[in-house]
Design an enzyme around this catalytic site. Structure first.
Site, PDB file in Angstrom:
ATOM      1  N   ASP A   1       0.799  -1.223   0.000  1.00  0.00           N
ATOM      2  CA  ASP A   1       0.000   0.000   0.000  1.00  0.00           C
ATOM      3  C   ASP A   1       0.829   1.270   0.000  1.00  0.00           C
ATOM      4  OD1 ASP A   1       0.879  -0.381   2.591  1.00  0.00           O
ATOM      5  OD2 ASP A   1      -1.094  -0.178   3.526  1.00  0.00           O
TER       6      ASP A   1
ATOM      7  N   ASP B   1       3.953   2.325  13.213  1.00  0.00           N
ATOM      8  CA  ASP B   1       3.324   1.050  13.585  1.00  0.00           C
ATOM      9  C   ASP B   1       4.160   0.157  14.488  1.00  0.00           C
ATOM     10  OD1 ASP B   1       1.017   1.636  12.122  1.00  0.00           O
ATOM     11  OD2 ASP B   1       1.845   0.776  10.290  1.00  0.00           O
TER      12      ASP B   1
END
Length: 807
Positions: free
Chosen positions: A53, A433
């Site tokens: 992505d 993340d």
């Protein structure tokens, strides 16, 4: 609009010279981001691609069991292309691959079809922004595939779009036109047409006639079929409207298998089902009994239509237990050997075995967002599944207890947000993340910071006490031993994330939370916090002087003021003004009190040597600088090296100066641009290895290169040159000759050519006449020389260029 780009492999240079000259590599992290799709060849078991992505696309290297990045050549004008929304292999020609690329928040959503005729080694760019836009990091990004090549006609392609319906190309992807007969333009979730599946058995007139299209919506028709090659479309009768399709695959009996969820995914679904549509139009619910979770991944054994695999998404059920006794939760995977009548849960109540494949930080990580699930067509006991942290493979799904290994070696998709290279210490990073890492060797996987807290935005060390580190995310942790152990600050932060800095002695912490206009200070390791006086700057980045204790600087981007504190951040006052709208991330210099470097974006590069009172321009040749960093001084030099991502003499890239910014050498090339410095917006020199420079990327992890300086070739060989040009050489490696391509203005003139060996020794120098903008060097002119050579050309008007060749 079409453009050709070349993915340059420098492996040959590495094998001949003992090191990869100017090749850029990744600091080894492993995965770190969402692999949104796996695309396999129907007839070559070794050919498969992974799309991501935010990190581009990769091709599997079966011989070396790793993935190879395909889009590192993207420029800052093509940053959006790192969001790969779909990928398709030509079923009739494995050499041909297409990518649908674009990201809404980069380059104004610039979108293209990238076409390769050599498995991704080179690409042709077909920009389609004016017709439709992709969003490779949008919701529904793991649906698919939206891009499909007619299995009976390589000239015909289809592309489902988010907002503009369905498009077709009849010239192998070079031009596109909208199919007016398709009834849906867009959907309320902005995901649009989410997959295209063609029935290869329905050929007529040299093209496939039966085509299925999935539409990302509920409450209305969301599965359409064409029986005339895409001219007209009808809603498929009996299809569910309670769930929206995610992915679909056609089995050898021509039945369409469809995974459904209530939302587009990858993380927001709560329920779903699996359906089978026969070639005669009959629907059968084949959802695993008792399972109501959202489904996304679906595939069929190419040799056995009864053998199916499927995966949930957005599900947090038990998967395995770590060696330390922690239970891990994520998606479940299912196998059917009777066409979906019954299913076996490959995870089950007892869980699976988990293998890190050498990437130890993934211990304790789940397999989640499992939105694509594929058989290996050459070995259907082996399957692979995508995950929000990479990709996993099970070598034997027939085993009583399955084993899943982290299979993202070569995929580097983290989003780096900050980095420090500690003198006589490690390299330490923070990323989106997954916290960040402590590297003592950038070529091997490293331990993740622990305790973990997810996305971390800042890491800093004290210049006079390099054992003291502070890192920042949802919480703040500090360390007194370079990250061997961490202690969480006791008082609640005044806001999360943002940026933090340590005073020279490490006793004072400044913190500006994300979105805040105030800066806060602590002199007791975060036990208490007070507000800094005299400063109100949104998302400020405080920086400590590298010599003077308790001196901090903050650049006020809108006004251009350099704010200074000399009392540990208690009070700030305005000093000099280098100009507005430079980069907030300024740099101070180890061993040099009051030295500040600031990248002024379109205003070039400026520096101060008096603590921010006055600023000068070290070189007018630097016309733009987006980021600046400091690294170890060159041999024989006392002042640290300066690195920028910027534009020098009209060329944009990563540059190094070893003479305090007077002259510059480019240390990357057009094969390694990575779309620019991305969210982290940093270039940082290594403080322990001269010539090594690190760079943030939009989603390709932390990249670095080791300089040509190791060859003994001086940066200042053309020290007085004020202008450079790009010098190209082919064939390279050279055969009996090599042709040097020079600018048009050199035609008919004499140029001076110098050739250096690996140690920087001048082995040939002569004058040559430029003919048709080229000069030819013959192998005999370079007798007894082998390996990597540096060729430098200087024109009569003082301009110069250089290129490495292999002989």
């Amino acid at each position: 609009m079409k453009k050709n780009y070349f993915l340059l492999f420098l492996l040959l240079l590495a094998s001949l010279s003992g090191k990869a000259q100017n090749a850029w590599k990744n600091v080894q992290i492993g995965g770190g981001g969402f692999v949104s799709g796996i695309i396999t060849s129907k007839n070559d078991a070794d050919l498969k691609y992974a799309r991501t992505d935010v990190g581009g696309a990769y091709r599997w290297d079966a011989a070396n069991k790793k993935w190879i990045s395909l889009l590192d050549w993207l420029s800052t004008d093509q940053t959006s292309y790192f969001g790969v929304e779909s990928l398709a292999i030509d079923p009739q020609n494995n050499n041909v691959v297409y990518l649908l690329v674009g990201t809404s928040y980069f380059n104004n959503g610039k979108t293209a079809i990238l076409k390769s005729t050599n498995k991704g080694n080179t690409f042709t760019e077909i920009e389609v922004t004016s017709q439709f836009k992709a969003h490779g990091n949008g919701m529904g990004r793991s649906n698919g595939e939206r891009l499909a090549v007619d299995p009976n006609n390589s000239n015909i392609l289809y592309c489902g779009t988010r907002r503009n319906g369905l498009f077709q190309s009849i010239d192998a992807g070079l031009t596109w036109s909208k199919l007016s007969g398709f009834p849906v333009t867009t959907t309320s979730n902005d995901n649009g047409v989410c997959f295209i599946v063609l029935d290869p058995a329905s050929v007529s007139g040299g093209k496939t006639q039966i085509i299925y299209a999935g539409v990302s919506q509920v409450g209305g028709s969301n599965l359409y079929k064409s029986v005339d090659g895409g001219i007209s479309w009808t809603a498929v009768s009996g299809a569910t409207t309670s769930y929206m399709p995610q992915r679909a695959v056609l089995d050898s009996n021509r039945s369409l298998l469809i995974a459904y969820a209530d939302l587009e995914g990858p993380w927001n679904g709560t329920e779903g089902k699996i359906s089978k549509l026969s070639s005669t139009g009959i629907f059968t619910d084949i959802t695993p009994a008792g399972i109501t979770r959202p489904f996304a991944g679906i595939d069929v054994d190419p040799t056995n239509p009864q053998r199916l695999i499927a995966s949930t998404t957005s599900t947090w059920w038990y998967q395995y237990t770590t060696p330390g006794g922690t239970a891990v939760y994520g998606d479940h995977f299912y196998l059917s050997t009777d066409g979906g009548t019954t299913w076996r849960d490959l995870v089950g109540n007892s869980g699976f075995s988990f293998e890190t494949n050498g990437c130890t930080w993934v211990t304790g990580q789940s397999i989640h967002w499992a939105t694509d699930f594929k058989f290996n067509p050459g070995n259907t006991a082996q399957v692979s599944v995508v995950s929000g942290n990479g990709l996993f493979t099970c070598d034997d799904i027939n085993a009583v207890k399955t084993t899943w290994k982290f299979d993202a070696i070569g995929i580097e998709e983290s989003v780096p947000l900050d980095l420090i290279s500690i003198p006589s210490g490690p390299l330490m990073s923070v990323i989106g993340d997954f916290d960040g890492f402590k590297h003592t060797d950038v070529t091997v996987f490293a331990p993740q910071h622990a305790p973990t807290m997810g996305t971390s935005t800042s890491i800093s060390y004290a210049g006079g006490n390099t054992n003291k580190i502070v890192r920042l995310g949802e919480f703040m942790y500090y360390s007194g031993n370079q990250g061997a152990t961490w202690t969480k600050t006791t008082a609640a932060l005044m806001g999360q994330k943002g940026r933090a800095a340590l005073s020279y002695d490490g006793n004072t912490i400044l913190h500006c939370p994300s979105g805040a206009t105030s800066i806060y200070r602590s002199v007791d390791n975060g036990t208490t916090w007070t507000t800094c006086n005299g400063i109100s700057i949104s998302d400020a980045i405080p920086v400590s002087d590298q010599v003077t204790n308790n001196k901090f600087y903050v650049y006020d981007q809108p006004t251009g003021s350099m704010m200074i504190s000399t009392d540990g951040g208690a009070n700030f006052t305005s000093a000099g003004n280098p100009g507005s709208w430079g980069s907030k991330l300024i740099r101070t210099v180890p061993g040099n009190a009051g030295h500040i470097w600031i990248a002024m974006n379109g205003g070039g590069l400026k520096r101060s040597i008096d603590g921010g009172l006055t600023f000068t321009v070290p070189s007018a040749n630097v016309t733009a600088a987006g980021s600046v960093g400091i690294g170890k001084a060159a041999p024989g030099k006392t002042y640290p090296s300066i690195y920028i991502w910027g534009t020098v003499n009209g060329v944009t890239g990563v540059f190094r100066s070893i003479d305090e910014g007077v002259t510059w050498l480019r240390v990357n090339d057009d094969a390694y641009e990575f779309g620019g410095t991305g969210n982290g917006n940093f270039v940082i020199g290594d403080m322990n290895t001269y010539g090594r420079v690190y760079m943030s990327t939009v989603g390709r992890g932390i990249v670095y290169t080791d300089s040509d300086a190791n060859l003994g070739i001086s940066d200042n060989e053309f020290k007085n040159d004020t202008q450079t040009f790009t010098l190209k050489a082919h064939p390279n490696p050279m055969k009996d000759y090599v042709i040097l391509e020079l600018p048009d203005y050199t035609n008919g003139t004499l140029v001076n050519i110098q050739v250096y060996d690996l140690l920087g020794k001048l082995i040939k120098q002569d004058m040559y006449t430029v003919s048709n903008n080229t000069v030819t060097l013959f192998s005999d002119d370079l007798s007894n020389q082998h390996g990597v050579l540096l060729v430098k050309v200087k024109t009569s008007n003082g301009k110069s260029g250089s290129v490495k060749i292999v002989k």
